[in-house]
Design a protein around this motif. Structure first.
Motif, short mmCIF file in Angstrom:
data_model
loop_
_atom_site.label_atom_id
_atom_site.label_comp_id
_atom_site.label_asym_id
_atom_site.label_seq_id
_atom_site.Cartn_x
_atom_site.Cartn_y
_atom_site.Cartn_z
N LYS A 171 -18.17 14.59 -11.56
CA LYS A 171 -17.87 16.02 -11.70
C LYS A 171 -16.41 16.31 -11.38
CE LYS A 171 -20.83 19.05 -10.09
NZ LYS A 171 -21.60 19.90 -9.14
N ALA A 172 -15.90 15.66 -10.33
CA ALA A 172 -14.52 15.92 -9.91
C ALA A 172 -13.50 15.34 -10.88
CB ALA A 172 -14.29 15.37 -8.51
N SER A 173 -13.83 14.22 -11.51
CA SER A 173 -12.89 13.60 -12.45
C SER A 173 -13.05 14.12 -13.87
CB SER A 173 -13.08 12.09 -12.46
OG SER A 173 -14.33 11.73 -13.01
N GLY A 174 -14.27 14.61 -14.18
CA GLY A 174 -14.56 15.01 -15.55
C GLY A 174 -14.81 13.82 -16.45
N LEU A 175 -15.04 12.64 -15.83
CA LEU A 175 -15.27 11.40 -16.58
C LEU A 175 -16.65 10.85 -16.27
CD1 LEU A 175 -11.80 9.73 -15.83
CD2 LEU A 175 -12.46 10.94 -17.92
N ASP A 176 -17.15 10.03 -17.13
CA ASP A 176 -18.45 9.39 -16.92
C ASP A 176 -18.30 8.21 -15.95
OD1 ASP A 176 -19.63 11.11 -18.71
OD2 ASP A 176 -19.28 9.78 -20.43
N GLY A 177 -19.38 7.93 -15.23
CA GLY A 177 -19.44 6.71 -14.44
C GLY A 177 -19.08 6.82 -12.98
N GLY A 178 -18.62 7.95 -12.51
CA GLY A 178 -18.26 8.08 -11.11
C GLY A 178 -19.47 8.32 -10.23
N PRO A 179 -19.29 8.28 -8.90
CA PRO A 179 -20.39 8.57 -7.98
C PRO A 179 -20.81 10.03 -8.06
CG PRO A 179 -18.32 8.38 -6.78
CD PRO A 179 -18.03 7.96 -8.18
N ALA A 180 -21.99 10.33 -7.50
CA ALA A 180 -22.49 11.71 -7.54
C ALA A 180 -21.61 12.64 -6.70
CB ALA A 180 -23.93 11.75 -7.03
N LYS A 181 -20.98 12.08 -5.67
CA LYS A 181 -20.11 12.86 -4.81
C LYS A 181 -18.88 12.03 -4.50
CE LYS A 181 -20.18 15.68 -0.58
NZ LYS A 181 -20.98 16.10 0.58
N SER A 182 -17.73 12.66 -4.45
CA SER A 182 -16.49 11.93 -4.19
C SER A 182 -16.56 11.22 -2.84
CB SER A 182 -15.29 12.88 -4.23
OG SER A 182 -15.14 13.46 -5.51
N VAL A 183 -15.95 10.02 -2.79
CA VAL A 183 -16.09 9.13 -1.63
C VAL A 183 -14.72 8.77 -1.07
CG1 VAL A 183 -16.91 6.87 -0.86
CG2 VAL A 183 -18.21 8.14 -2.57
N LEU A 184 -14.60 8.80 0.26
CA LEU A 184 -13.40 8.30 0.92
C LEU A 184 -13.45 6.77 0.89
CD1 LEU A 184 -10.88 8.52 2.72
CD2 LEU A 184 -12.40 8.65 4.70
N ALA A 185 -12.59 6.16 0.06
CA ALA A 185 -12.60 4.71 -0.10
C ALA A 185 -11.82 4.01 1.00
CB ALA A 185 -12.03 4.33 -1.47
N GLY A 186 -10.81 4.66 1.55
CA GLY A 186 -10.02 4.04 2.61
C GLY A 186 -8.74 4.81 2.88
N LEU A 187 -7.91 4.23 3.75
CA LEU A 187 -6.67 4.85 4.20
C LEU A 187 -5.53 3.85 4.10
CD1 LEU A 187 -8.20 6.36 7.48
CD2 LEU A 187 -7.85 7.59 5.33
N ILE A 188 -4.34 4.35 3.77
CA ILE A 188 -3.16 3.51 3.65
C ILE A 188 -2.10 4.03 4.61
CG2 ILE A 188 -1.34 2.69 2.11
CD1 ILE A 188 -3.24 3.20 -0.24
N PRO A 189 -1.57 3.18 5.52
CA PRO A 189 -0.55 3.65 6.47
C PRO A 189 0.77 3.97 5.77
CG PRO A 189 -0.84 1.27 6.65
CD PRO A 189 -1.90 1.77 5.71
N THR A 190 1.46 4.97 6.31
CA THR A 190 2.76 5.38 5.77
C THR A 190 3.73 5.55 6.94
OG1 THR A 190 2.22 7.73 5.91
CG2 THR A 190 1.66 6.60 3.86
N GLY A 191 4.83 6.25 6.67
CA GLY A 191 5.73 6.64 7.75
C GLY A 191 5.20 7.90 8.42
#
Length: 298
Positions: A171-191
């Motif tokens: 739903k959030a992407s408007g594309l087929d094949g995604g999960p039913a609800k958006s998922v936090l996949a991970g975190l990337i460190p920055t400054g």
């Protein structure tokens, strides 16, 4: 303001919400404006003044409690506000997907992203961007960028000093094949305090602007002391990680932010605990009655 560059003059001035922050232009001709302070208060709404402008507030705290997008378009040859869309608090950075069917809005004071259907101009999903759902507010989600394939959203969590990687729902992407609800996949460190993101055209690199760099200070006038403007910004250029590297990055971010310590402090208070100056858990006794907290800022 709409400026005619050929004529070098302002042709339209459009009233939008309180403290407009940024604008995203769609090919349809519509403009989307994020309003930090939301819509102006109506008669009878709890309100206060910010720099001389009325703003909606929570009557209990006196703090601003509204965030909106203004949708601006032409009507009878002039630009005007067509409607507003309620989103999270302090909406900041925004981005459209390639087909311009979805608009993603970073809500800095709600630690979330609002996903807007640009056809119906409604919120389809609100994505929680905190490292852990049990945490109170404070991640400062302020900027967004979308992968070229439209399935991964990168969110700058300023206060967590990281990029939040979101796998978008169908739903959030408007594309087929995604999960039913958006998922936090991970975190990337920055400054220190990431405040803007770009994804390379091939989707393999992230370019992140860190508002306060890595803690470095301008040494031009050391005898005059330090001030907030002395912080030097920086740019992080990051290879988009695979699943294993993203898992390692996530552990690094959570360790640096003492996530386990924060979560432990949210557990239920224990009975019979001896008072200490700073209790290990909220609700446990302290030997201090009052704390005077003095902040020297700016």
């Amino acid at each position: 303001q709409h400026v005619d560059l050929a004529k070098r003059k302002v042709t339209d001035i459009v009233s939008v919400g309180v403290a407009p922050y940024t604008v995203v232009a769609a090919k349809s001709g519509k403009l989307y404006v994020s309003n930090w302070g939301g819509n102006p208060p109506k008669a009878g709404d709890p309100s206060a003044s910010t720099s001389g402008t009325p703003i909606r507030v929570d009557p209990r705290t006196g703090l601003a409690n509204d965030g909106t997008l203004s949708v601006v378009g032409r009507k009878a040859g002039k630009f005007e506000q067509l409607t507003t869309i309620s989103v999270g608090l302090h909406p900041c950075g925004m981005t459209l997907n390639a087909g311009e069917t979805r608009l993603y809005v970073a809500n800095a004071n709600s630690d979330s992203v609002s996903v807007i259907d640009t056809e119906t101009e409604t919120v389809l999903e609100t994505i929680d961007c905190k490292p852990d759902r049990r945490l109170p507010l404070g991640s400062g989600s302020n900027a967004v960028s979308l992968s070229p394939d439209g399935v991964t959203l990168y969110v700058a969590n300023g206060t967590n000093n990281c990029i939040c990687v979101i796998t978008l729902s169908a739903k959030a992407s408007g594309l087929d094949g995604g999960p039913a609800k958006s998922v936090l996949a991970g975190l990337i460190p920055t400054g220190w305090y990431p405040g803007a993101i770009l994804v390379s055209g091939d989707g393999k690199k992230l370019v992140v602007a860190n508002v306060k760099g890595h803690g470095a200070l301008d040494q031009a006038n050391p005898k005059q002391g330090r001030k907030t403007r002395d912080h030097l910004g920086s740019i992080s250029i990051i290879e988009v990680p695979d699943a294993a590297q993203l898992a390692a990055y996530t552990r690094e971010v959570n360790e640096h932010n003492r996530l386990a310590y924060s979560i432990a402090g949210l557990e239920a208070p224990r009975a019979g605990v001896k008072p200490v100056p700073v209790p290990e858990r909220h609700g446990e006794p302290s030997c201090l009655k009052h704390v005077v907290y003095i902040i020297k800022e700016n």
